[in-house]
Design a protein around this motif. Structure first.
Motif, PDB file in Angstrom:
ATOM      1  N   ARG A   1       0.830  -1.205   0.000  1.00 29.82           N
ATOM      2  CA  ARG A   1       0.000   0.000   0.000  1.00 29.82           C
ATOM      3  C   ARG A   1       0.866   1.257   0.000  1.00 29.82           C
ATOM      4  O   ARG A   1       0.597   2.213  -0.725  1.00 29.82           O
ATOM      5  N   GLN A   2       1.947   1.253   0.793  1.00 24.70           N
ATOM      6  CA  GLN A   2       2.844   2.406   0.861  1.00 24.70           C
ATOM      7  C   GLN A   2       3.519   2.663  -0.489  1.00 24.70           C
ATOM      8  O   GLN A   2       3.538   3.793  -0.976  1.00 24.70           O
ATOM      9  N   VAL A   3       4.057   1.616  -1.093  1.00 25.78           N
ATOM     10  CA  VAL A   3       4.718   1.762  -2.393  1.00 25.78           C
ATOM     11  C   VAL A   3       3.724   2.233  -3.446  1.00 25.78           C
ATOM     12  O   VAL A   3       4.007   3.145  -4.228  1.00 25.78           O
ATOM     13  N   ARG A   4       2.540   1.631  -3.437  1.00 31.98           N
ATOM     14  CA  ARG A   4       1.498   2.010  -4.409  1.00 31.98           C
ATOM     15  C   ARG A   4       1.105   3.477  -4.233  1.00 31.98           C
ATOM     16  O   ARG A   4       0.995   4.217  -5.211  1.00 31.98           O
ATOM     17  N   SER A   5       0.942   3.897  -3.007  1.00 35.31           N
ATOM     18  CA  SER A   5       0.571   5.290  -2.721  1.00 35.31           C
ATOM     19  C   SER A   5       1.653   6.266  -3.163  1.00 35.31           C
ATOM     20  O   SER A   5       1.356   7.314  -3.731  1.00 35.31           O
TER      21      SER A   5
ATOM     22  N   SER B   1      -3.792   3.729  -8.145  1.00 30.94           N
ATOM     23  CA  SER B   1      -5.003   3.343  -7.421  1.00 30.94           C
ATOM     24  C   SER B   1      -5.185   1.825  -7.445  1.00 30.94           C
ATOM     25  O   SER B   1      -4.611   1.122  -8.288  1.00 30.94           O
ATOM     26  N   LEU B   2      -6.013   1.342  -6.535  1.00 30.35           N
ATOM     27  CA  LEU B   2      -6.342  -0.087  -6.548  1.00 30.35           C
ATOM     28  C   LEU B   2      -7.081  -0.454  -7.830  1.00 30.35           C
ATOM     29  O   LEU B   2      -6.929  -1.571  -8.325  1.00 30.35           O
ATOM     30  N   ASP B   3      -7.850   0.484  -8.372  1.00 34.87           N
ATOM     31  CA  ASP B   3      -8.535   0.223  -9.647  1.00 34.87           C
ATOM     32  C   ASP B   3      -7.527  -0.095 -10.749  1.00 34.87           C
ATOM     33  O   ASP B   3      -7.735  -1.006 -11.554  1.00 34.87           O
TER      34      ASP B   3
ATOM     35  N   THR C   1      -3.668  -6.525 -13.112  1.00 34.30           N
ATOM     36  CA  THR C   1      -3.447  -7.875 -12.592  1.00 34.30           C
ATOM     37  C   THR C   1      -4.587  -8.840 -12.833  1.00 34.30           C
ATOM     38  O   THR C   1      -4.422 -10.046 -12.625  1.00 34.30           O
ATOM     39  N   PHE C   2      -5.746  -8.314 -13.239  1.00 33.54           N
ATOM     40  CA  PHE C   2      -6.954  -9.124 -13.398  1.00 33.54           C
ATOM     41  C   PHE C   2      -7.436  -9.708 -12.067  1.00 33.54           C
ATOM     42  O   PHE C   2      -8.156 -10.704 -12.054  1.00 33.54           O
ATOM     43  N   ILE C   3      -7.013  -9.105 -10.950  1.00 33.16           N
ATOM     44  CA  ILE C   3      -7.512  -9.489  -9.634  1.00 33.16           C
ATOM     45  C   ILE C   3      -8.745  -8.633  -9.360  1.00 33.16           C
ATOM     46  O   ILE C   3      -8.684  -7.412  -9.490  1.00 33.16           O
ATOM     47  N   PRO C   4      -9.866  -9.250  -8.995  1.00 33.07           N
ATOM     48  CA  PRO C   4     -11.063  -8.453  -8.715  1.00 33.07           C
ATOM     49  C   PRO C   4     -10.792  -7.380  -7.648  1.00 33.07           C
ATOM     50  O   PRO C   4     -10.098  -7.636  -6.662  1.00 33.07           O
TER      51      PRO C   4
ATOM     52  N   LEU D   1      -8.663  -7.188  -3.966  1.00 35.18           N
ATOM     53  CA  LEU D   1      -7.550  -6.266  -3.707  1.00 35.18           C
ATOM     54  C   LEU D   1      -7.835  -5.394  -2.491  1.00 35.18           C
ATOM     55  O   LEU D   1      -6.938  -5.145  -1.677  1.00 35.18           O
ATOM     56  N   GLN D   2      -9.083  -4.954  -2.360  1.00 30.99           N
ATOM     57  CA  GLN D   2      -9.454  -4.151  -1.195  1.00 30.99           C
ATOM     58  C   GLN D   2      -9.332  -4.976   0.085  1.00 30.99           C
ATOM     59  O   GLN D   2      -8.834  -4.487   1.100  1.00 30.99           O
ATOM     60  N   ALA D   3      -9.760  -6.220   0.027  1.00 35.71           N
ATOM     61  CA  ALA D   3      -9.645  -7.106   1.192  1.00 35.71           C
ATOM     62  C   ALA D   3      -8.179  -7.355   1.545  1.00 35.71           C
ATOM     63  O   ALA D   3      -7.808  -7.360   2.722  1.00 35.71           O
ATOM     64  N   LEU D   4      -7.355  -7.532   0.541  1.00 34.61           N
ATOM     65  CA  LEU D   4      -5.919  -7.727   0.765  1.00 34.61           C
ATOM     66  C   LEU D   4      -5.298  -6.460   1.345  1.00 34.61           C
ATOM     67  O   LEU D   4      -4.559  -6.517   2.337  1.00 34.61           O
ATOM     68  N   ASP D   5      -5.610  -5.337   0.767  1.00 30.51           N
ATOM     69  CA  ASP D   5      -5.069  -4.055   1.204  1.00 30.51           C
ATOM     70  C   ASP D   5      -5.457  -3.734   2.653  1.00 30.51           C
ATOM     71  O   ASP D   5      -4.669  -3.171   3.399  1.00 30.51           O
ATOM     72  N   ASP D   6      -6.678  -4.125   3.035  1.00 35.48           N
ATOM     73  CA  ASP D   6      -7.192  -3.851   4.381  1.00 35.48           C
ATOM     74  C   ASP D   6      -7.025  -5.041   5.329  1.00 35.48           C
ATOM     75  O   ASP D   6      -7.472  -4.987   6.476  1.00 35.48           O
ATOM     76  N   VAL D   7      -6.417  -6.110   4.848  1.00 33.40           N
ATOM     77  CA  VAL D   7      -6.220  -7.356   5.599  1.00 33.40           C
ATOM     78  C   VAL D   7      -7.540  -7.814   6.232  1.00 33.40           C
ATOM     79  O   VAL D   7      -7.644  -8.057   7.417  1.00 33.40           O
ATOM     80  N   GLN D   8      -8.537  -7.935   5.387  1.00 34.06           N
ATOM     81  CA  GLN D   8      -9.840  -8.443   5.816  1.00 34.06           C
ATOM     82  C   GLN D   8      -9.859  -9.944   5.512  1.00 34.06           C
ATOM     83  O   GLN D   8     -10.301 -10.380   4.451  1.00 34.06           O
ATOM     84  N   LEU D   9      -9.356 -10.698   6.459  1.00 34.36           N
ATOM     85  CA  LEU D   9      -9.156 -12.125   6.257  1.00 34.36           C
ATOM     86  C   LEU D   9     -10.436 -12.874   5.917  1.00 34.36           C
ATOM     87  O   LEU D   9     -10.399 -13.843   5.167  1.00 34.36           O
ATOM     88  N   ASP D  10     -11.543 -12.417   6.441  1.00 34.84           N
ATOM     89  CA  ASP D  10     -12.813 -13.089   6.175  1.00 34.84           C
ATOM     90  C   ASP D  10     -13.289 -12.918   4.735  1.00 34.84           C
ATOM     91  O   ASP D  10     -14.198 -13.615   4.294  1.00 34.84           O
TER      92      ASP D  10
END
Length: 98
Positions: free
Chosen positions: A20-24, A29-31, A37-40, A44-53
């Protein structure tokens, strides 16, 4: 989501913060990452926010990490390898003393 160990969660938090730091810093943007990457975007938002569920199994997360890192110019293979696939590290049993 089930099956992530505390070690995996801690490592994922470290990786997500770094990505997130490097990207910023690059103003990406995550978009844009989703398109490259073709990752939905939701994953990516869940990964970025570490939303494990909201994340799939560890092997898929490791692949997402690699593609995300590559997309921002970081060594994706090295970063992905730092995320353990096993929920719990293997501990070899030691024989007890008589």
């Amino acid at each position: 989501m089930t099956g992530f160990s505390q070690h995996q969660e801690a490592q994922l938090r470290y990786i997500a913060d770094h990505l997130r730091q490097v990207r910023s810093e690059q103003g990406i943007s995550l978009d844009e990452i989703a398109v490259k990457t073709f990752i939905p975007l939701r994953l990516l938002q869940a990964l970025d926010d570490v939303q494990l569920d909201r994340l799939p199994e560890a092997v898929f997360v490791q692949g997402f990490i690699r593609r995300y890192a590559d997309a921002i110019g970081v060594d994706g293979l090295a970063v992905a390898r730092s995320f353990p696939l096993e929920a719990q590290p293997f501990e070899q049993a030691t024989p007890e003393s008589p």
